[in-house]
Design an enzyme around this catalytic site. Structure first.
Site, PDB file in Angstrom:
ATOM      1  CG  ASP A  64     -49.376 121.831  25.818  1.00  0.00           C
ATOM      2  OD1 ASP A  64     -48.724 121.813  24.738  1.00  0.00           O
ATOM      3  OD2 ASP A  64     -49.243 120.664  26.320  1.00  0.00           O
ATOM      4  NE  ARG A  72     -51.284 123.313  30.096  1.00  0.00           N
ATOM      5  CZ  ARG A  72     -52.312 122.456  29.734  1.00  0.00           C
ATOM      6  NH1 ARG A  72     -53.316 122.328  30.192  1.00  0.00           N
ATOM      7  NH2 ARG A  72     -51.659 121.344  28.935  1.00  0.00           N
ATOM      8  CE  LYS A 177     -50.380 121.724  20.312  1.00  0.00           C
ATOM      9  NZ  LYS A 177     -50.133 121.590  21.934  1.00  0.00           N
ATOM     10  CG  HIS A 178     -51.359 116.786  17.996  1.00  0.00           C
ATOM     11  ND1 HIS A 178     -52.278 117.525  18.091  1.00  0.00           N
ATOM     12  CD2 HIS A 178     -50.774 116.800  19.260  1.00  0.00           C
ATOM     13  CE1 HIS A 178     -52.554 118.070  19.199  1.00  0.00           C
ATOM     14  NE2 HIS A 178     -51.464 117.831  19.852  1.00  0.00           N
ATOM     15  CG  HIS A 190     -54.616 113.397  26.518  1.00  0.00           C
ATOM     16  ND1 HIS A 190     -55.041 113.890  25.325  1.00  0.00           N
ATOM     17  CD2 HIS A 190     -53.991 114.245  27.151  1.00  0.00           C
ATOM     18  CE1 HIS A 190     -54.554 115.130  25.045  1.00  0.00           C
ATOM     19  NE2 HIS A 190     -53.500 114.924  26.347  1.00  0.00           N
ATOM     20  CG  ASP A 260     -48.378 114.219  22.665  1.00  0.00           C
ATOM     21  OD1 ASP A 260     -48.352 115.116  23.561  1.00  0.00           O
ATOM     22  OD2 ASP A 260     -49.499 114.306  21.777  1.00  0.00           O
TER      23      ASP A 260
END
Length: 362
Positions: A64, A72, A177-178, A190, A260
């Site tokens: 990601d 990241r 996405k999404h 999440h 996901d």
């Protein structure tokens, strides 16, 4: 092709352990997703990616890496990419007397960002990033927020297409996405199961329209762990109606569909009933996903026992005929591997296209 490798998993550290190697060699594993904990330096990342590929060359090394707060790798030379909202803001900043010049600059900048993003990842051996976000910015969702280009689906579509062009110049596929849209709901999938109470017509005319307009430009899609009860009681990522009837048949999408992360709270219940990771994976694959992600299980004190349980469970479910794979799904996975040669980091630093792209970033 006799095998389909639908599982994307993760590893705990900076290098592979014996359990990681065993899991990555499993016939149902088709790739790995990297996180910040897997990053120390470019040299370390390059070695980790090479080690992954030594197990199986066609494993898809994913991350990601969107820009803004979802990036990241941020040190040791990696460019700090702006959040996507920056490009949407730039769209409306015309030079004096030059109507539309802001839009032109925004698209050029988005293409530059896509190239920088893709080229830097490939220089370290990473194949693929889950980007761009196509969600509309309604100003309500904290989890989406400035990850969105804009509220206007026309602006989102053209900036996303520009970013994808830059990715393609670096040989990197893309992931919208999404689907069909996460920007309208406040809840974070999440942590809970968001519910969007709008009807299908409103969603297709607003949130989902970039998926139709982008057409064959999209190489993969990730559906939202969101329930749209006026359309289906199942979250989009577990819904044959959303994935097959709407995305595949109505919008004519031909690329790969990823679930996901199945460890997110939005995937832990289906129609109010708790599900295991195996049950969630079977539901996603049966609904029309080509690949399923299970993230952040390797870091648990049990050494990632839940990953082994899911792989064993999926193997058993496959042998019982509870889910089936076909050659097309595996071809879609393989199509996401990079195309064209990559260059070393040192070579990239003096490449004219890369140097120009850095100048174009807002």
């Amino acid at each position: 092709m006799s095998e389909h490798a639908p599982v994307i998993l993760d590893v705990a550290g900076l290098a592979l352990g014996d359990d990681d190697r065993r899991r990555l060699a499993h016939p149902l594993v088709g790739g790995m997703i990297l996180f910040g904990r897997n990053w120390e330096s470019r040299e370390q990342l390059t070695n980790l990616c090479a080690e992954i590929k030594s197990i199986r060359e066609d494993l898809l090394v994913c991350v990601d890496h969107e820009g803004g707060r979802v990036q990241r790798f941020r040190s040791d030379g990696f460019t700090h990419l702006p959040p996507m909202r920056r490009f949407g803001d730039l769209w409306f900043k015309d030079a004096k007397g030059r109507e539309g010049s802001g839009a032109m600059r925004a698209m050029a900048a988005a293409t530059a960002a896509g190239y920088v993003l893709g080229a830097e990842l490939r220089a370290c051996g990473v194949d693929f990033s889950f980007t761009p976000v196509l969600d509309l910015d309604y100003g309500e969702s904290s989890v989406i927020g400035d990850r969105s280009f804009h509220r206007d689906p026309r602006v989102v579509t053209l900036l996303a297409r520009s970013l994808m062009q830059g990715l393609l110049q670096a040989g990197v596929a893309n992931c919208g996405k999404h689907f069909p849209g996460h920007g309208f709901v406040k809840a974070d999938s999440h942590l809970e199961v968001p519910v969007d109470t709008r009807g299908l017509k409103a969603i297709l005319e607003e949130d989902a329209i970039p998926y139709e307009w982008l057409g064959a430009t999209l190489t993969s899609v990730m559906p939202a762990h969101v329930i749209y009860p006026k359309v289906d009681s199942l979250p989009a990522g577990f819904s044959p109606k959303w994935l097959n009837e709407i995305l595949r048949e109505k919008l004519h999408f031909q690329g790969a569909i990823f679930s996901d992360d199945l460890s997110m709270e939005g995937a832990r219940k289906i129609e109010g009933h708790p599900v295991t990771f195996t049950e969630a994976a079977v539901a996603a694959l049966s609904a029309g996903c080509d690949m399923v992600l299970l993230c952040n299980e390797s870091v648990h004190s049990d050494g990632g026992k839940s990953i082994d349980e899911m792989l064993d469970g999926l193997s058993g479910a496959q042998s019982r005929g509870e889910w089936r794979f076909n050659e097309v799904s595996e071809q879609r996975r393989l199509a996401l591997l990079p195309c064209g040669p990559s260059v070393s980091w040192d070579s990239l630093m003096t490449e004219p296209r890369y140097m120009r792209a850095l100048q174009l970033l807002p």
